[in-house]
Write a protein that holds these residues in place. Structure first.
Motif: not given
Length: 552
Positions: A267-270, A316-324, A377-384, A390-395
């Protein structure tokens, strides 16, 4: 109820949100100022997973029905600031406190209008109640007839009003009473009409203010929310309680606890649109010698360090903005659950689970019941308007290490919230060149709307009665501002491309970091490397799927 959060007085520094998250925030906030649409319009913005409920007015009290902005702002305030409210879902890519502040500002503007309208109703209506009731009945019948699809019904509604007006004039001229009651009867006929003209001026002035704020928010947020009632004068007053609830709202927005609701996704992440798994046996690189023991947290820490470098590139192509990058604790709930319950106890501080508790969950709770740990790791794009997570889990079960990467995407808010106010005008034929048309400006508030607002005004002092008579809006549960009215991003070509393109770099960084940890601990990484190469090939043909809908 503090839930472990410090609500002591002091300066409040906004910690949630940032520049670049304004489009979705202001779109949701602008709905508080809307006066042009019926409340049922919001049902068109609901998605397949979250449905609002509109309570219809009583058949004989349709004149007391709320408009979209009135019902929306009242529902948001009650749900997000009300006493004893249920926990909220985080609104990623938006600042819910800003939305609530605009709802409070819109409610204050309407309350000031209703105070004036109440005075008008008392002076020109209640004191001359018989005339007021007759005029209200006429307008109620006119509204009922005017809403029919038949054109003749609309003409009949106008004829009804004209006819009653003519009867009123005859009544004034041929008065059947004498003395005091004659003058009172004349006043009962005339003063409600005078009050209507007075109320119209008040409503026009308020409607202009609301439309300016609505348009300003969608244009970039030029006008801020004015809520002087949120400034406490002394401890214990209503403003102090409001400040505490706003602080609680901000703390809940920063929580690292989220909820997985089956096919609805987190919920909240889609919903989850993609999943890739790397799973192989842990075998020592040196035969006859054990590898060094390690924990899931060691792998996660290495992956976190690699993800922090995603914004760096050799070209230098712009690339990823700083993620959360956040450590999330995911709690499973039922698909049709109507509320959630946030963790409490000594391991929780202001709705945020502490690091040592996160490590314990990451290392120990990998099978069976209980919460699970995910590194996000989360990106907020297109003015929100687009949230890519992307979620990562290790078991580690027995001697098998599994690394799972899943993709989640939350699309833009529904177009209903981004619609600017339309000009009030209509086309009419020219007097001479009748084959040509011209546009004529209409008043912002028509006759029926003035009557509706004036009739509602005295009852706004007791909202439960007004909601029972005129109907109300109930928000979808579990409620979060952002995901409740989010569309799928796959209908927008560039948004879809952004979501799909993020998968490959993240997957490769995760695998490289994990293999580096395994190699440092003496694990044979040949199978892991082969499997990683296969997944890198597979992700080249990435396509969105409903990964949470298992075909079983």
């Amino acid at each position: 109820m503090t839930d472990g959060f410090d609500f002591s007085p002091g300066a409040q520094v906004p910690l949630s949100g940032s520049a670049g998250q304004t489009a979705a925030t202001y779109a949701l906030a602008s709905a508080a100022y809307r006066e042009d649409d019926e409340v049922t319009k919001i049902l068109e913005a609901d998605n397949e997973w979250h449905q609002s409920t509109v309570k219809a007015p009583r058949p004989w009290a349709k004149i007391l029905r709320p408009r979209l902005g009135e019902a929306y702002s009242r529902a948001v305030i009650d749900r997000m600031l009300g006493a004893g409210r249920k926990p909220l879902i985080q609104s990623f890519g938006t600042e819910p406190q800003v939305v609530v502040e605009h709802c409070l500002a819109a409610h204050r503007i309407r309350r000031e209008r209703d105070n004036w309208l109440t005075a008008v109703m008392v002076l020109c209506g209640v004191l001359f109640l018989p005339g007021l009731l007759v005029w209200l009945l006429v307008f109620q019948l006119r509204t009922t007839l005017g809403k029919r699809q038949d054109k003749r019904a609309g003409a009949l509604a106008t004829t009804l009003l004209v006819g009653v007006g003519a009867l009123a004039v005859i009544f004034l001229i041929r008065m059947p009473f004498t003395g005091f009651w004659a003058w009172y009867a004349r006043a009962a006929v005339v003063l409600p009409v005078v009050g209507w003209f007075w109320a119209k001026q008040i409503c026009e002035r308020t409607a202009k203010d609301l439309r300016e704020r609505w348009d300003s928010l969608l244009a970039g947020g030029g006008l801020g929310a004015k809520i002087p009632e949120a400034v406490p004068g002394n401890p214990g007053d209503a403003a102090e309680q409001l400040r505490k609830e706003l602080a609680r709202l901000s703390a809940e927005q920063r929580s690292n606890s989220v909820f997985y609701a089956g096919p609805k996704g987190i919920l909240g992440m889609g919903t989850r649109w993609g999943s890739w798994q790397l799973a192989e046996d842990l075998v020592s690189a040196e035969p006859g010698k054990d590898f060094h023991p390690f924990r899931s947290w060691d792998v996660i820490t290495a992956i976190q360090g690699g993800l922090a470098m995603l914004e760096r590139t050799s070209i230098n192509t712009g690339g990823f903005p700083k993620p959360s990058i956040t450590h999330w604790i995911v709690t499973p709930i039922g698909e049709n659950a109507k509320e959630v319950s946030r963790p409490t106890g000594t391991d929780v501080d202001a709705y945020t689970i502490k690091t040592h508790a996160i490590q314990d969950i990451c290392n120990k709770q990998q099978f069976g019941s209980g919460d699970r740990h995910y590194l996000g790791v989360q990106w907020t794009l297109w003015d929100g308007q687009l949230i890519i997570t992307m979620l990562i889990t290790v078991t580690v079960l027995h001697d098998t290490l599994r690394i799972e990467v899943t993709g989640h995407a939350l699309g833009p808010v529904n177009a209903l919230f981004t619609t600017k106010p339309a000009a009030k005008e209509k086309e009419v034929a020219k007097a001479v060149k009748f084959w040509e048309t011209r546009k004529v400006k209409l008043p912002l508030v028509d006759a029926d709307e003035v009557v509706r607002l004036a009739a509602r005004a005295p009852l706004t002092w007791y909202p439960p009665l007004l909601n029972w008579l005129g109907g109300s809006l109930t928000l979808p549960e579990p409620f979060g501002l952002r995901h409740a009215w989010a569309d799928q991003p796959w209908r927008h070509r560039f948004m879809a491309d952004d979501a799909l393109r993020a998968a490959t770099p993240v997957l490769r960084v995760v695998h490289a970091a994990a293999i580096r940890v395994l190699k440092d601990n003496g694990v044979d990484v040949e199978k892991f490397g082969t499997r990683s190469s296969f997944l890198s090939t597979q992700v080249q043909d990435v396509a969105p799927r409903k990964a949470d809908l298992y075909d079983a």
